[in-house]
Design a protein around this motif. Structure first.
Motif, PDB file in Angstrom:
ATOM      1  N   LEU A 129       0.817  -1.218   0.000  1.00  0.00           N
ATOM      2  CA  LEU A 129       0.000   0.000   0.000  1.00  0.00           C
ATOM      3  C   LEU A 129       0.845   1.260   0.000  1.00  0.00           C
ATOM      4  N   TYR A 130       2.049   1.161  -0.604  1.00  0.00           N
ATOM      5  CA  TYR A 130       2.911   2.328  -0.794  1.00  0.00           C
ATOM      6  C   TYR A 130       3.298   3.006   0.519  1.00  0.00           C
ATOM      7  N   HIS A 131       3.668   2.236   1.509  1.00  0.00           N
ATOM      8  CA  HIS A 131       4.126   2.783   2.784  1.00  0.00           C
ATOM      9  C   HIS A 131       5.603   2.411   2.988  1.00  0.00           C
ATOM     10  N   PRO A 132       6.536   3.303   2.624  1.00  0.00           N
ATOM     11  CA  PRO A 132       7.966   2.985   2.763  1.00  0.00           C
ATOM     12  C   PRO A 132       8.545   3.397   4.111  1.00  0.00           C
ATOM     13  N   GLU A 133       7.691   3.705   5.107  1.00  0.00           N
ATOM     14  CA  GLU A 133       8.186   4.219   6.379  1.00  0.00           C
ATOM     15  C   GLU A 133       9.272   3.318   6.967  1.00  0.00           C
ATOM     16  N   GLY A 134      10.255   3.973   7.579  1.00  0.00           N
ATOM     17  CA  GLY A 134      11.331   3.239   8.226  1.00  0.00           C
ATOM     18  C   GLY A 134      12.684   3.559   7.625  1.00  0.00           C
ATOM     19  N   LYS A 135      13.674   2.721   7.957  1.00  0.00           N
ATOM     20  CA  LYS A 135      15.062   2.970   7.580  1.00  0.00           C
ATOM     21  C   LYS A 135      15.485   2.027   6.457  1.00  0.00           C
ATOM     22  N   TRP A 136      16.298   2.566   5.528  1.00  0.00           N
ATOM     23  CA  TRP A 136      16.728   1.815   4.354  1.00  0.00           C
ATOM     24  C   TRP A 136      18.211   2.068   4.077  1.00  0.00           C
ATOM     25  N   ILE A 137      18.855   1.054   3.488  1.00  0.00           N
ATOM     26  CA  ILE A 137      20.241   1.157   3.028  1.00  0.00           C
ATOM     27  C   ILE A 137      20.225   1.175   1.512  1.00  0.00           C
ATOM     28  N   PHE A 138      20.968   2.086   0.908  1.00  0.00           N
ATOM     29  CA  PHE A 138      21.085   2.103  -0.548  1.00  0.00           C
ATOM     30  C   PHE A 138      22.086   1.034  -0.977  1.00  0.00           C
ATOM     31  N   ASN A 139      21.644   0.107  -1.843  1.00  0.00           N
ATOM     32  CA  ASN A 139      22.507  -0.973  -2.319  1.00  0.00           C
ATOM     33  C   ASN A 139      23.240  -0.607  -3.600  1.00  0.00           C
ATOM     34  N   TYR A 140      22.493  -0.251  -4.637  1.00  0.00           N
ATOM     35  CA  TYR A 140      23.133   0.115  -5.902  1.00  0.00           C
ATOM     36  C   TYR A 140      22.114   0.764  -6.843  1.00  0.00           C
ATOM     37  N   GLN A 141      22.647   1.350  -7.893  1.00  0.00           N
ATOM     38  CA  GLN A 141      21.857   2.005  -8.931  1.00  0.00           C
ATOM     39  C   GLN A 141      22.163   1.346 -10.265  1.00  0.00           C
ATOM     40  N   LEU A 142      21.118   0.998 -11.015  1.00  0.00           N
ATOM     41  CA  LEU A 142      21.285   0.506 -12.383  1.00  0.00           C
ATOM     42  C   LEU A 142      20.892   1.609 -13.344  1.00  0.00           C
ATOM     43  N   HIS A 143      21.803   1.942 -14.256  1.00  0.00           N
ATOM     44  CA  HIS A 143      21.552   2.994 -15.246  1.00  0.00           C
ATOM     45  C   HIS A 143      21.619   2.394 -16.648  1.00  0.00           C
ATOM     46  N   GLU A 144      20.548   2.561 -17.404  1.00  0.00           N
ATOM     47  CA  GLU A 144      20.524   2.071 -18.784  1.00  0.00           C
ATOM     48  C   GLU A 144      21.122   3.131 -19.708  1.00  0.00           C
ATOM     49  N   ASN A 145      22.206   2.780 -20.380  1.00  0.00           N
ATOM     50  CA  ASN A 145      22.894   3.704 -21.274  1.00  0.00           C
ATOM     51  C   ASN A 145      22.228   3.764 -22.632  1.00  0.00           C
ATOM     52  N   LEU A 146      22.664   4.713 -23.461  1.00  0.00           N
ATOM     53  CA  LEU A 146      22.071   4.911 -24.786  1.00  0.00           C
ATOM     54  C   LEU A 146      22.237   3.692 -25.682  1.00  0.00           C
ATOM     55  N   ASP A 147      23.321   2.929 -25.477  1.00  0.00           N
ATOM     56  CA  ASP A 147      23.548   1.736 -26.290  1.00  0.00           C
ATOM     57  C   ASP A 147      22.883   0.500 -25.696  1.00  0.00           C
ATOM     58  N   SER A 148      21.983   0.711 -24.720  1.00  0.00           N
ATOM     59  CA  SER A 148      21.223  -0.359 -24.062  1.00  0.00           C
ATOM     60  C   SER A 148      22.057  -1.179 -23.079  1.00  0.00           C
ATOM     61  N   SER A 149      23.319  -0.842 -22.902  1.00  0.00           N
ATOM     62  CA  SER A 149      24.103  -1.496 -21.855  1.00  0.00           C
ATOM     63  C   SER A 149      23.690  -0.923 -20.498  1.00  0.00           C
ATOM     64  N   VAL A 150      24.090  -1.592 -19.436  1.00  0.00           N
ATOM     65  CA  VAL A 150      23.690  -1.184 -18.093  1.00  0.00           C
ATOM     66  C   VAL A 150      24.924  -0.929 -17.246  1.00  0.00           C
ATOM     67  N   SER A 151      24.954   0.213 -16.550  1.00  0.00           N
ATOM     68  CA  SER A 151      26.036   0.542 -15.622  1.00  0.00           C
ATOM     69  C   SER A 151      25.527   0.431 -14.194  1.00  0.00           C
ATOM     70  N   VAL A 152      26.425   0.023 -13.289  1.00  0.00           N
ATOM     71  CA  VAL A 152      26.068  -0.151 -11.882  1.00  0.00           C
ATOM     72  C   VAL A 152      26.859   0.848 -11.042  1.00  0.00           C
ATOM     73  N   TYR A 153      26.177   1.562 -10.161  1.00  0.00           N
ATOM     74  CA  TYR A 153      26.825   2.551  -9.299  1.00  0.00           C
ATOM     75  C   TYR A 153      26.429   2.287  -7.851  1.00  0.00           C
ATOM     76  N   THR A 154      27.341   2.599  -6.929  1.00  0.00           N
ATOM     77  CA  THR A 154      27.051   2.503  -5.505  1.00  0.00           C
ATOM     78  C   THR A 154      27.451   3.804  -4.823  1.00  0.00           C
ATOM     79  N   PRO A 156      27.521   5.551  -0.461  1.00  0.00           N
ATOM     80  CA  PRO A 156      27.258   5.278   0.958  1.00  0.00           C
ATOM     81  C   PRO A 156      26.072   6.103   1.469  1.00  0.00           C
ATOM     82  N   ILE A 157      24.865   5.620   1.235  1.00  0.00           N
ATOM     83  CA  ILE A 157      23.657   6.389   1.538  1.00  0.00           C
ATOM     84  C   ILE A 157      22.747   5.601   2.473  1.00  0.00           C
ATOM     85  N   LEU A 158      22.261   6.268   3.505  1.00  0.00           N
ATOM     86  CA  LEU A 158      21.246   5.758   4.416  1.00  0.00           C
ATOM     87  C   LEU A 158      20.067   6.719   4.386  1.00  0.00           C
TER      88      LEU A 158
END
Length: 363
Positions: free
Chosen positions: A20-45, A47-49
């Motif tokens: 029901l769309y309730h994200p309350e609470g604490k979370w750790i950022f694991n990683y980011q997936l970015h789709e590039n123009l050539d359809s390849s995927v880059s992964v970024y991390t 240190p975010i809380l």
């Protein structure tokens, strides 16, 4: 194959189980997936809380940088915070995936790990030893929030495999009664290449482990050797002869033979070391001064270039390092990581030094 796997991964993430769309609470950022123009995927991390407060307050902590507070709310399947909008692609009890344009952001809930040491005790344990994993990678932590990772890799300038290090910044964070090892870039010193956060799984005087961004437990063990420091060996005046017959960085002669601002140095490099200060000098040009320190294994010399701000605060502008191949009472055989130590001299020219330096003690 990797592309199709990632597409399936993203597709499987787009389900209707969003609590029901309730994200309350604490979370750790694991990683980011970015789709590039050539359809390849880059992964970024990074240190975010983050913490979604039930009252609509969002606390965003980028460790090693800053903490900010914003407001948040959910409208349909859209998370709105600080005028930004993210689509909630997945929200379960322990996982959250947000989508912004071509980027997917993966978060997880902190899991309770019982570690009996305090934050200060964990920092002390990590700084006490050199640590090694099963793949032979070594890590060493220092009390000025810097650390090094050592691997045997191919060196482009040496055209051979050799020990190479990466210098990063680190810290320990306490969050939701758990401890986290994090790495960050220091913009003030222009140091650090890694940005990540890992929940510590265990810490003892002989080993430590953490959970990486993929959920795998990574373990390091105390290196068995015991090291003794005799820093008196380094003190004094040393001279290393640089010559055009010796090795410079790769393709140096082709790149700089006609460049009047970059000189292939041929002459004596003078190094003087006292209790805390190391200076380099060539010919009659001014001395360049560093604060120096050495690692536990006595094979890496760190050179901290410091300056004092108008308010009187002293900061480190940059950090260089020198590999020490051997040290005796009258000879230091070394390898430079930064081959251009002279780029702010009186004659406005830069001097390219030999990669290998054999310093003979003169007094």
């Amino acid at each position: 194959m990797r592309k199709y796997f990632l597409i399936l991964l993203l597709a499987s993430s787009c389900n209707s189980h969003r609590l029901l769309y309730h994200p309350e609470g604490k979370w750790i950022f694991n990683y980011q997936l970015h789709e590039n123009l050539d359809s390849s995927v880059s992964v970024y991390t990074k240190p975010i809380l983050i913490e979604f407060d039930e009252g609509g307050k969002l606390i965003f902590s980028q460790l090693g940088f800053k903490e900010s507070t914003n407001t948040w709310l959910v409208n349909d399947d859209t998370l709105i915070y600080n005028s930004n909008k993210s689509i909630i692609k997945k929200l379960k009890r322990d996982s959250l995936i947000l989508k912004e344009n071509n980027d997917y952001y993966y978060f997880s809930r902190p899991k309770k790990r019982i570690i009996n040491q305090s934050k200060t005790e964990i920092e002390s344990i990590l700084q006490t030893n050199i640590w090694m994993n099963d793949q032979g990678r070594e890590v060493e932590y220092f009390n000025n929030n810097t650390m090094i990772e050592s691997d045997i890799t191919y060196n482009y300038n040496l055209e051979d495999t050799t020990k190479s290090i990466t210098l990063n910044n680190w810290g320990i964070a306490e969050f939701n009664q758990n401890y986290y090892l994090f790495y960050y870039k220091d913009l003030a010193t222009n140091s650090g290449t890694k940005e990540a956060i890992y929940q510590l799984h265990s810490v003892t005087k002989k080993s430590f482990s953490f959970v990486n961004e993929s959920g795998k437990i990574i373990s390091y063990y105390k290196k068995k050797e015991e090291f003794e420091k005799d820093q008196s060996l380094f003190k004094g005046k040393w001279v290393s002869r640089n010559s055009k017959d010796k090795r410079y960085r790769r393709y140096a002669r082709d790149l700089y033979s006609k460049d009047e601002s970059m000189i292939l140095f041929d002459g004596d490099l003078i190094m003087e070391i006292s209790d805390s200060i190391l200076t380099f000098q060539i010919d009659t040009l001014r001395k360049i001064e560093y604060n120096w320190r050495i690692n536990k294994e006595n094979n890496i010399l760190f050179l901290d270039k410091k300056t004092t701000l108008d308010n009187g605060k002293e900061i480190v502008l940059n950090i260089d390092y020198i590999y020490l191949n051997s040290v005796s009472t009258d000879l230091i055989k070394s390898r430079l990581e930064n081959y251009i130590l002279y780029d702010e001299l009186d004659d406005q020219k830069s001097y390219l030094l030999n990669i290998y330096q054999d310093f003979q003690k003169v007094k």
